[in-house]
Write a protein that holds these residues in place. Sequence first.
Motif, short mmCIF file in Angstrom:
data_model
loop_
_atom_site.label_atom_id
_atom_site.label_comp_id
_atom_site.label_asym_id
_atom_site.label_seq_id
_atom_site.Cartn_x
_atom_site.Cartn_y
_atom_site.Cartn_z
N UNK A 155 27.17 133.24 25.84
CA UNK A 155 28.08 132.10 26.21
C UNK A 155 27.91 130.62 25.70
N UNK A 156 28.74 129.82 25.15
CA UNK A 156 28.53 128.20 24.73
C UNK A 156 28.14 127.38 25.84
N UNK A 157 27.03 126.79 25.61
CA UNK A 157 26.42 125.94 26.43
C UNK A 157 26.60 124.51 25.94
N UNK A 158 26.84 123.35 26.65
CA UNK A 158 26.94 122.12 26.20
C UNK A 158 25.95 121.35 27.16
N UNK A 159 24.90 120.74 26.36
CA UNK A 159 23.94 119.99 27.03
C UNK A 159 23.91 118.50 26.62
N UNK A 160 24.39 118.21 25.48
CA UNK A 160 24.65 116.76 24.91
C UNK A 160 25.83 116.51 24.26
N UNK A 161 26.35 115.47 24.67
CA UNK A 161 27.70 115.09 24.12
C UNK A 161 27.84 113.60 23.55
N UNK A 162 28.08 113.73 22.24
CA UNK A 162 28.27 112.29 21.75
C UNK A 162 29.83 112.03 21.75
N UNK A 163 29.84 110.63 22.48
CA UNK A 163 31.18 110.10 22.69
C UNK A 163 31.44 109.01 21.35
N UNK A 164 32.25 109.60 20.48
CA UNK A 164 32.48 108.93 19.37
C UNK A 164 33.62 107.82 19.06
N UNK A 165 34.43 107.88 19.92
CA UNK A 165 35.52 106.93 20.28
C UNK A 165 35.69 106.19 21.59
N UNK A 166 36.28 104.96 21.49
CA UNK A 166 36.55 104.48 22.86
C UNK A 166 37.34 105.43 24.01
N UNK A 167 36.84 105.58 25.00
CA UNK A 167 37.37 106.43 25.92
C UNK A 167 36.98 105.95 27.47
N UNK A 168 37.91 106.26 28.22
CA UNK A 168 37.69 105.91 29.85
C UNK A 168 36.07 106.38 30.39
N UNK A 169 35.72 105.61 31.39
CA UNK A 169 34.52 105.82 32.07
C UNK A 169 34.61 107.18 32.56
N UNK A 170 35.85 107.70 32.99
CA UNK A 170 35.98 108.98 33.84
C UNK A 170 35.33 110.00 32.84
N UNK A 171 35.54 110.08 31.68
CA UNK A 171 35.06 111.20 30.97
C UNK A 171 33.36 111.14 31.00
N UNK A 172 32.96 110.16 30.87
CA UNK A 172 31.25 110.07 31.03
C UNK A 172 30.55 110.46 32.45
N UNK A 173 31.52 109.92 33.49
CA UNK A 173 30.85 110.27 35.03
C UNK A 173 31.21 111.83 35.03
N UNK A 174 32.31 112.23 34.78
CA UNK A 174 32.60 113.77 34.81
C UNK A 174 31.40 114.67 33.98
N UNK A 175 31.11 114.28 32.76
CA UNK A 175 30.05 115.11 32.09
C UNK A 175 28.61 114.89 32.90
N UNK A 176 28.06 113.71 33.13
CA UNK A 176 26.90 113.35 33.51
C UNK A 176 26.83 114.07 35.00
N UNK A 177 28.04 113.87 35.69
CA UNK A 177 27.77 114.59 37.07
C UNK A 177 27.55 116.07 36.86
N UNK A 178 28.05 116.50 35.76
CA UNK A 178 27.71 118.12 35.50
C UNK A 178 26.22 118.31 35.00
N UNK A 179 25.52 117.23 34.89
CA UNK A 179 24.26 117.43 34.26
C UNK A 179 24.25 117.26 32.55
N UNK A 180 25.01 116.76 32.10
CA UNK A 180 25.48 116.92 30.77
C UNK A 180 24.96 115.57 29.92
N UNK A 181 23.92 115.39 29.36
CA UNK A 181 23.67 114.09 28.46
C UNK A 181 24.71 113.57 27.75
N UNK A 182 24.97 112.20 27.82
CA UNK A 182 25.98 111.55 27.31
C UNK A 182 25.46 110.32 26.16
#
Length: 314
Positions: free
Chosen positions: A1-28
């Motif tokens: 199964x694909x497991x995503x542990x770290x995400x690069x945000x490369x364009x401007x995006x609302x903070x909600x995106x960061x919050x949801x990923x971090x709350x799920x334990x993903x490094x941003x």
Amino acid sequence: MTKISSVLIADDIEQECVDILQNAGIQVSIKTKQTKEQLLESLPQHDAVIVRSATKITSELLDAAAGKLKLVGRAGTGVDNIDVPAATRNNVLVMNTPQANSRSAAELTCSLVMALARHVPQAAASMKEGKWARKDYMGEEVFGRTLAVLGLGRIGTEVAFRMQAFGMRVIGFDPVVSKEQAAARNIELLSLEEIWPQADYVTVHVPLIKQTENLINKESLAKCKKGVRVINVARGGIVNEADLVEALDSGHVAGAAIDVFEQEPPAFRELVDHPRAICIPHLGASTIDAQLRVASEIAENIVQLNQGTVLGVL
Ligand code: NAD
Ligand code: MLT
């Protein structure tokens, strides 16, 4: 199964995106406006990258990140800034949020139809120049006039529904929609050849693909009535810009409203500077509502992928 542990945000995006990923334990990591060289270095350090339309995910970048990068998330609809075949070749999933900004794009399209009918931007600009030029801006009602919608998908059908409320007759073309499906939405499905001479307004809502490139060009415009108006809130390249300017100059096309360009920002200034063109800088999805939705949907899709249940994979 694909497991995503770290995400690069490369364009401007609302903070909600960061919050949801971090709350799920993903490094941003957030690194926007990166050069190609910077992306060549940063992409292979992450499992996933999230982009809007500014960052181009090319085959060169995907090949360089092969083996590490597992997912490209597009916070928006069009994936033309992502080399999808190269992603597939490198076992990289491509996800988008196709419904999240449809309403915003449809509302903008409708406001452009009305702005064309009543010359709103030109009249407002003339007042700022100190003029009171009431005679220069005689408009027309859209009631009873014919709107041609090319592409009856998510945005095209939303536009049709809204403009019908203004009393417009809506005709349309879409190769995958039947006459019955269109009729259920009060849209007359016609061939393109039947559409051109009937339309008072033509709005395009198709993807930019080989079959739709230059869909509105010298030949198709010539088949339209004199005084037709053209709207493009889909993708640059669907309307041929040089042909449109020629038809605006001759008066055959009475007005054009353009949100998207062959090159962005546009290098071809004749269209932008044309007095009968209303040009805006790719604002279709630029509402707080759509941006909150694309930000949270793309993040939720990634979290769901980690949980083994996912929507929005192309
Ligand atoms: P969609 O996939 O829901 O609908 C597109 C429709 O076009 C489909 O029904 C398809 O069958 C039809 N189509 C394909 N080829 C065609 C052809 N040759 N002639 C007529 N119809 C054809 O897509 P959507 O979500 O409605 O998006 C439409 C366009 O709007 C896309 O180009 C998208 O990238 C763009 N968009 C722009 C903005 C913006 O900010 N300006 C925002 C969102 C989407
Ligand atoms: C899209 O395809 O989603 C739109 O063009 C808007 C955007 O790029 O943000």
